[in-house]
Design an enzyme around this catalytic site. Sequence first.
Site, short mmCIF file in Angstrom:
data_model
loop_
_atom_site.label_atom_id
_atom_site.label_comp_id
_atom_site.label_asym_id
_atom_site.label_seq_id
_atom_site.Cartn_x
_atom_site.Cartn_y
_atom_site.Cartn_z
N SER A 17 0.83 -1.21 0.00
CA SER A 17 0.00 0.00 0.00
C SER A 17 0.86 1.27 0.00
O SER A 17 1.90 1.32 0.67
CB SER A 17 -0.89 0.01 1.24
OG SER A 17 -1.48 1.27 1.39
N ARG A 18 0.41 2.26 -0.73
CA ARG A 18 1.14 3.54 -0.75
C ARG A 18 0.60 4.50 0.30
O ARG A 18 1.11 5.59 0.47
CB ARG A 18 1.07 4.14 -2.15
CG ARG A 18 1.84 3.27 -3.13
CD ARG A 18 2.22 3.93 -4.40
NE ARG A 18 3.29 3.18 -5.03
CZ ARG A 18 3.11 2.05 -5.73
NH1 ARG A 18 1.92 1.54 -5.87
NH2 ARG A 18 4.14 1.44 -6.27
N SER A 19 -0.46 4.09 1.00
CA SER A 19 -1.05 4.98 2.00
C SER A 19 -0.09 5.40 3.11
O SER A 19 -0.11 6.57 3.52
CB SER A 19 -2.31 4.34 2.61
OG SER A 19 -3.31 4.23 1.62
N LYS A 68 -13.46 -4.83 1.56
CA LYS A 68 -14.29 -3.65 1.25
C LYS A 68 -15.78 -3.88 1.53
O LYS A 68 -16.46 -2.95 1.95
CB LYS A 68 -14.05 -3.20 -0.19
CG LYS A 68 -12.70 -2.51 -0.32
CD LYS A 68 -12.62 -1.67 -1.56
CE LYS A 68 -11.38 -0.79 -1.50
NZ LYS A 68 -11.23 0.04 -2.67
N ASN A 88 -14.22 2.61 2.26
CA ASN A 88 -12.76 2.42 2.26
C ASN A 88 -12.10 3.09 3.46
O ASN A 88 -10.88 3.02 3.60
CB ASN A 88 -12.14 2.93 0.96
CG ASN A 88 -12.33 4.42 0.77
OD1 ASN A 88 -13.06 5.07 1.54
ND2 ASN A 88 -11.67 4.98 -0.22
N GLY A 129 -16.82 1.00 -17.09
CA GLY A 129 -16.75 0.13 -15.92
C GLY A 129 -17.97 0.27 -15.04
O GLY A 129 -18.66 1.30 -15.08
P1 ATR Z 1 -13.28 -1.94 -8.61
O1 ATR Z 1 -13.85 -2.14 -7.25
O2 ATR Z 1 -11.85 -1.48 -8.61
O3 ATR Z 1 -14.15 -1.12 -9.48
P2 ATR Z 1 -14.30 -4.35 -9.81
O4 ATR Z 1 -15.55 -4.19 -9.02
O5 ATR Z 1 -13.67 -5.69 -9.91
O6 ATR Z 1 -13.15 -3.43 -9.25
O7 ATR Z 1 -14.57 -3.77 -11.28
C1 ATR Z 1 -13.66 -3.91 -12.32
C2 ATR Z 1 -14.24 -3.27 -13.58
O8 ATR Z 1 -13.30 -3.43 -14.64
C3 ATR Z 1 -15.52 -3.93 -14.05
O9 ATR Z 1 -16.34 -2.95 -14.67
C4 ATR Z 1 -15.00 -4.95 -15.08
O10 ATR Z 1 -15.95 -5.34 -16.05
P3 ATR Z 1 -16.98 -6.55 -15.75
O11 ATR Z 1 -18.05 -6.00 -14.87
O12 ATR Z 1 -17.46 -6.96 -17.09
O13 ATR Z 1 -16.17 -7.61 -15.06
C5 ATR Z 1 -13.90 -4.15 -15.73
N1 ATR Z 1 -12.91 -5.02 -16.39
C6 ATR Z 1 -11.94 -5.74 -15.80
N2 ATR Z 1 -11.22 -6.42 -16.72
C7 ATR Z 1 -11.77 -6.12 -17.93
C8 ATR Z 1 -11.49 -6.53 -19.30
N3 ATR Z 1 -10.49 -7.36 -19.58
N4 ATR Z 1 -12.26 -5.99 -20.27
C9 ATR Z 1 -13.27 -5.15 -19.99
N5 ATR Z 1 -13.58 -4.76 -18.74
C10 ATR Z 1 -12.85 -5.23 -17.72
#
Ligand code: ATR
Length: 278
Positions: A17-19, A68, A88, A129
């Site tokens: 962690s960088r915190s 989380k 967080n 995302g």
């Molecule tokens: P965080 O809490 O950091 O947002 P997360 O809940 O795991 O982490 O979300 C990761 C995001 O990156 C999601 O929107 C994921 O898409 P999916 O919902 O389809 O899984 C997206 N993501 C991760 N790897 C991906 C990839 N190879 N291509 C497209 N989207 C990706």
Amino acid sequence: MSNTRAACVIGWPARHSRSPKLHRYWIERYRIDGDYRVEEVTAQDFPAFIADLAGHGYVGANVTMPHKDAALKLPEPDARARAVGAANTLWLDNGRLRSTNTDVEGFIGALDTAAPGWHERTERAVVLGAGGASRAVVYGLIERGVKTIHVANRTFEKAAALRERFGPSVKPARWSDLPRLLDGTKLLANATSLGMKGQPDLAIDLSALADDCVVADVVYVPLKTGLLAAAERRGLRSSNGLDMLLHQAVRGFELWFGVRPEVTRELFELLAADIMKA
Ligand code: ATR
């Protein structure tokens, strides 16, 4: 007995962690009798650990993977943590354990720094995302009055769930909709893990974005992601993930140590050097 106030980052693992680097910088800068440590705690031990945070010597904590969800559910979440559905940061509020989500102000703080007044000209945004980071980004945009937020995600159902959570200003979209959605957009935010070191690149064409578009990325390793490099080549302003990390830390520090710290260029350079070394 020592009067030193201490906070920590709790994760499994947490040693990368960088915190600590960033909070210790502020502890020194504001001459606070304080400390910030790393606590590696398993998912199994997490509930008992935070139930006796004070007994472990802490006034508060940052929480990272894999805690989380538990961080949202076990303490009393504030309105922001409930709205985003993720926490967080923990703090003791007159002895009561509370949780909050500081990623919202992290994202907005970084954007305000990169492009002051951005929200006055942004009616429509595109967010990539639909995970925890995206929920914080979308909530921040709604708070700042952005009327239409297209959320494009590989898994469409997760984007649709954001509309359920936040209401009709969220328009769920498919990845294949992006060329049309990016046309004329003034704000594009990456809240996926794409572009992060060790992950596939985020390969999208930025040529249709508005000339005054701001491009934001929550990824901070590498500092300049492929997306931000492409934005720079197009002459667009950008908001980087490290600035978001620094701005999200402000609220926790204030809750634990009673001083609202400033995000300075010097702090940015300190963390940037650390990331570059890695
Ligand atoms: P965080 O809490 O950091 O947002 P997360 O809940 O795991 O982490 O979300 C990761 C995001 O990156 C999601 O929107 C994921 O898409 P999916 O919902 O389809 O899984 C997206 N993501 C991760 N790897 C991906 C990839 N190879 N291509 C497209 N989207 C990706």
